[in-house]
Design a protein around this motif. Structure first.
Motif, PDB file in Angstrom:
ATOM      1  N   ARG A   1      -5.379  92.980  98.070  1.00 44.89           N
ATOM      2  CA  ARG A   1      -6.551  92.944  97.191  1.00 44.89           C
ATOM      3  C   ARG A   1      -6.238  92.428  95.782  1.00 44.89           C
ATOM      4  O   ARG A   1      -6.755  92.935  94.791  1.00 44.89           O
ATOM      5  CB  ARG A   1      -7.226  94.320  97.122  1.00 44.89           C
TER       6      ARG A   1
ATOM      7  N   ASP B   1      -9.186  87.910  96.661  1.00 46.01           N
ATOM      8  CA  ASP B   1     -10.623  88.176  96.830  1.00 46.01           C
ATOM      9  C   ASP B   1     -11.443  86.920  96.532  1.00 46.01           C
ATOM     10  O   ASP B   1     -12.419  86.600  97.231  1.00 46.01           O
ATOM     11  CB  ASP B   1     -11.072  89.303  95.899  1.00 46.01           C
TER      12      ASP B   1
ATOM     13  N   THR C   1     -13.330  93.133 105.845  1.00 50.76           N
ATOM     14  CA  THR C   1     -13.056  91.706 105.735  1.00 50.76           C
ATOM     15  C   THR C   1     -13.784  90.940 106.831  1.00 50.76           C
ATOM     16  O   THR C   1     -14.334  89.862 106.598  1.00 50.76           O
ATOM     17  CB  THR C   1     -11.543  91.461 105.831  1.00 50.76           C
TER      18      THR C   1
END
Length: 828
Positions: free
Chosen positions: A138, A143, A174
């Protein structure tokens, strides 16, 4: 190109767990063009999934890695399996280095390189698939890359294959994002780790892990001692996890003399030294690494892990305007990934530098960077993509509104975006610099002021987050110029940055000290700092206080350009980590928008004080008395004083207090149109009652508050004020007694003999509220309290008469008070 190399590898792949999931992965690629691969570290997904995808789609396969060292290592590993040198079928591209050719089918890149390619040409010509690795970490750029690829598939290229690979159970989120209308398929691959023993090694009592300067030397001593213990107790190479490059070097120094090769591993090292740490040698190894080896790198030969239990994560203090990396405790998820490194090749052990009790209190997962990091660079990427604020993009988490507002304001100040968030020509130029937008601005403007080489040198230092000894950034620059292993990567970065700006000599009369300070100030004008009078601390233009570490060579300099400062846990002032000298003239050059001359009118010491000041942000440069201050500033000063200190600044006469209480009574009893005169209401509506007095500058204590309050009286209802809430009531004796409105109910305190013959209690507010009578003895003390006079004469009076007639024999105590004449004084 040898088209059979990938086919030969897939025909007889290494015995890695992910090989069993390849058929399902390829089926999803062919049918839907998207797939999420969920597999723990060590299952071989980075090694086998990219060539498998390349066998199924035309064009080049781009594979992302979060770090340069991981990208190079992944390419080298896959090329070795193919029996080829890097740059033929498998290549890599990272900042400042590339090994690709026309025959390259699989190219491993850092995620930042992919984002830049998308910004240049969103169609990614020649690319058939993108494999996003380690999306579970992350990182902010990961992202962003995922969101941009989803946008590209939706609007430009529905044939682009996207594979997201994650090591955690959040793969479903996701998949939902990647699939659009229908979630992408998720292919889960089980790991095959060998058992890993847990050995708890908490530090000795009273040994702090961190203090305001970072990780403590005593705790690094403990980590090194734990490594020595692991070497003595078990066989195999050792992988040591510490939070940053400084701690890597610190632990490596403490392991001098051990019977093993000590290899540091972090992103700032030259490629040759990184490769050395990742290669099995003739002797036992101790690899001391940052989190780079946590999940995205394979370190062969490791059977032991020593985990310091710390990580470095981005944090932003929007109140102080400070952003940077801070050292925090590791999460349980990261601790498990680190431990798993010991069980890839056989049974192993993890030595954790904390207790089992402390382990149970660790947070489950690290926070996504989008929730904690500075979003300035992220916001500029969104603007250049054409989606200011990220509107319409498929982001796993929306960016916090406050952080985005700060980022937008920063970009507007840099001239990188307009008020609506659209990029300017300058913003696109800044975006082309592979660094934070503030550093991009410092490079472009600094090249004209100090020369392209010096500007590039300083920006290269700042972009690598170099921790300067004693906080002296100029000393760090001189050390880099002298050479040595740490300087090679820096020199390469300098050359890349110089190529982005026109050659120029800049101001040759500036010393290196001031040139460094000027470039730092261009990057961070909000961190220009001046020494506070008579003190050892500094005030930055942002209004934040800051202090140098004791012993710094910069202590006492009148002006500093602060490159790095942290929040200073438990301290009022931030701690300066690196800075350079500056002077007032250069501060004005770097931050002209912060130079202001303004008239300051404030309430102080019971009066209005007016001064004309010259400021650089929050730093006052000069001040002089101002004669005849503008009336609007005077009014504003008095307003601010009343809001800050309350209505007590006004002189509340008895008449003003009485009127306010009567109005409060009517507001409570009747409501509208009678006004609310509580403090909050009066302060919120100063114009309607105090406005004319504020517009005539005077001492607030001289304002006629009673007259001001009368401006609130509602018309025509105001004509009945004395009827609804009389200031006085005439009693049967003829006396006019003041009514007390200070309590919840109006009170009339009157001698008992003066109300003989009064049959009913008077009522106010159109008869809605009875007066509470305090009937007093001849001595003025309460003898009875009643709101029902008629009942009192029947039941209460006989008892009062019996108690008081002997004590006050000269006063009248008739048997029937309703027939008796009221008297003011003594009457038998």
């Amino acid at each position: 190109m040898d088209v059979d190399t990938i086919s030969r590898l897939l025909a007889d792949p290494p015995d890695l767990p992910v090989r069993h999931g390849l058929p399902d992965i390829l089926a999803a690629v062919r049918s839907q063009g998207v797939v999420v691969v969920q597999a723990p570290p060590g299952t071989g997904k980075t090694t086998l999934v990219p060539p498998a995808v390349a066998s199924a789609v035309p064009g080049r396969v781009i594979v992302t890695q979060p770090r340069r060292i991981a990208a190079r290592a992944a390419a080298r590993r896959l090329a070795h399996l193919l029996g080829e040198p890097v740059g033929r079928t498998v290549g890599f591209s990272v900042r400042g280095e590339s090994a690709v050719s026309a025959t390259t089918r699989v190219e491993v890149v850092t995620t930042g390189v992919l984002v830049r390619r998308l910004q240049r040409d969103p169609e990614l010509p020649g690319v058939g698939a993108v494999v996003l690795d380690e999306v579970h970490e992350r990182h902010l750029v990961d992202d962003l890359a995922l969101a941009l690829l989803v946008d590209v598939r939706s609007n430009l290229r529905d044939d682009l294959v996207v594979v997201a690979m994650s090591a955690t159970v959040e793969a479903e989120r996701t998949a939902a994002l990647l699939g659009g209308d229908e979630p992408a398929p998720v292919v889960a691959v089980a790991g095959s780790l060998f058992p890993v023993d847990e050995v708890w090694c908490p530090a000795p009592a009273r040994t702090a892990r961190t203090d305001e300067r970072g990780v403590t030397p005593a705790f690094l001593d403990h980590v090194a001692a734990t490594v020595r213990r692991a070497l003595a107790e078990r066989a195999g190479d050792v992988l040591v996890f510490v939070p940053g490059a400084g701690e890597v070097e610190g632990v490596a120094r403490r392991l001098a003399g051990v019977d093993a090769d000590v290899r540091p591993l972090h992103g700032r090292l030259p490629a040759r030294e990184q490769d050395l740490a990742l290669s099995i040698g003739a002797r036992r190894r101790v690899v001391v690494s940052t989190a780079v080896a946590e999940s995205s790198l394979t370190v062969p030969g490791v059977r032991l892990v020593v985990d310091a239990g710390l990580s470095r994560e981005p944090r932003t203090d929007h109140r102080r305007g400070l952003a940077g990396l801070v050292t925090v405790g590791v999460s349980r998820a990261a601790a498990e990934q680190r431990a798993g490194r010991a069980g890839r090749e056989g049974p192993g052990a993890v030595y954790r530098c904390w207790s089992a009790h402390d382990h149970a209190r660790l947070v489950a997962h690290p926070q996504p960077e989008i929730l904690t990091a500075d979003l300035t660079a992220f916001a500029l990427e969104l603007a250049c993509w054409g989606t200011p604020q990220g509107a319409g993009l498929a982001l796993l988490d929306p960016p916090p509104a406050a952080a985005m507002a700060v980022a937008h304001a920063t970009l507007v100040a840099l001239g990188a975006v307009d008020a609506d968030g659209h990029p300017t020509a300058r913003g696109r130029a800044v975006s082309a610099v592979p660094a934070d937008p503030r550093l991009g601005r410092a490079l472009l403007d600094g090249a004209e002021l100090v020369g392209s080489r010096r500007a590039a040198e300083v920006v290269a230092l700042l972009s690598d987050d170099v921790r300067a000894p004693g906080g002296d950034l100029v000393a760090a620059l001189r050390a880099m110029r002298r050479g040595g292993p740490p300087s090679s990567a820096w020199r390469s970065q300098v050359d890349r940055l110089r190529a982005l700006v026109p050659a120029g000599s800049g101001a040759t009369d500036l010393t290196d000290d001031l040139a460094v300070g000027l470039v730092v100030a261009l990057a961070h004008p909000d961190r220009i700092a001046r020494l506070r009078p008579g003190g050892s601390t500094y005030l930055m233009t942002s209004g934040t206080g800051a202090a140098l570490a004791p012993g710094s060579a910069l202590v006492g300099l009148p002006w500093l350009a602060v490159a790095d400062a942290d929040r200073g846990a438990g301290r009022r002032d931030a701690t300066i980590r690196s800075a350079a000298p500056l002077d007032l003239d250069l501060a004005g050059v770097a931050a002209p928008a912060l130079l202001q001359e303004q008239d300051v009118v404030a309430w102080s010491g019971g009066t209005v004080v007016a001064r004309r000041t010259r400021r650089l942000g929050a730093i006052e440069l000069a001040s002089a008395p101002l004669a005849g201050p503008p009336p609007d500033l005077v009014v504003q000063a008095m307003r601010e004083a009343l809001a800050r200190d309350g209505l007590g600044l006004l002189r509340w006469t008895e008449a003003a207090t009485s009127l306010r209480r009567r109005l409060a009574f009517l507001h409570a009893a009747l409501g509208e149109p009678w006004p609310d005169v509580a403090d909050a209401a009066l302060l919120a509506d100063l114009d309607s009652w105090l406005g004319p007095d504020l517009r005539r500058p005077r001492d607030l204590a001289r304002v006629d508050v009673a007259q001001a309050l009368r401006r609130l009286l509602p018309w025509p209802a105001a004509s009945r004020l004395d009827v609804l809430a009389p200031e006085r009531i005439t009693v049967p004796s003829g006396s006019s007694i003041r009514v007390d409105y200070s309590g919840d109910q109006p009170v009339l305190a009157v001698r008992l003999q003066e109300v003989f013959g009064w049959r009913a209690t008077p009522r106010l507010a159109d008869g809605r509220v009875p007066v509470l009578l305090h009937l007093l003895s001849p001595a003025g003390r309460p003898a009875a309290v009643t709101a029902d006079l008629e009942s009192f004469w029947r039941t209460g009076y006989p008892q009062v008469r019996a108690e008081l007639r002997g004590r006050y024999p000269k006063h009248a105590w008739p048997d029937d008070p309703l027939l008796a004449s009221p008297v003011r004084g003594v009457r038998r």
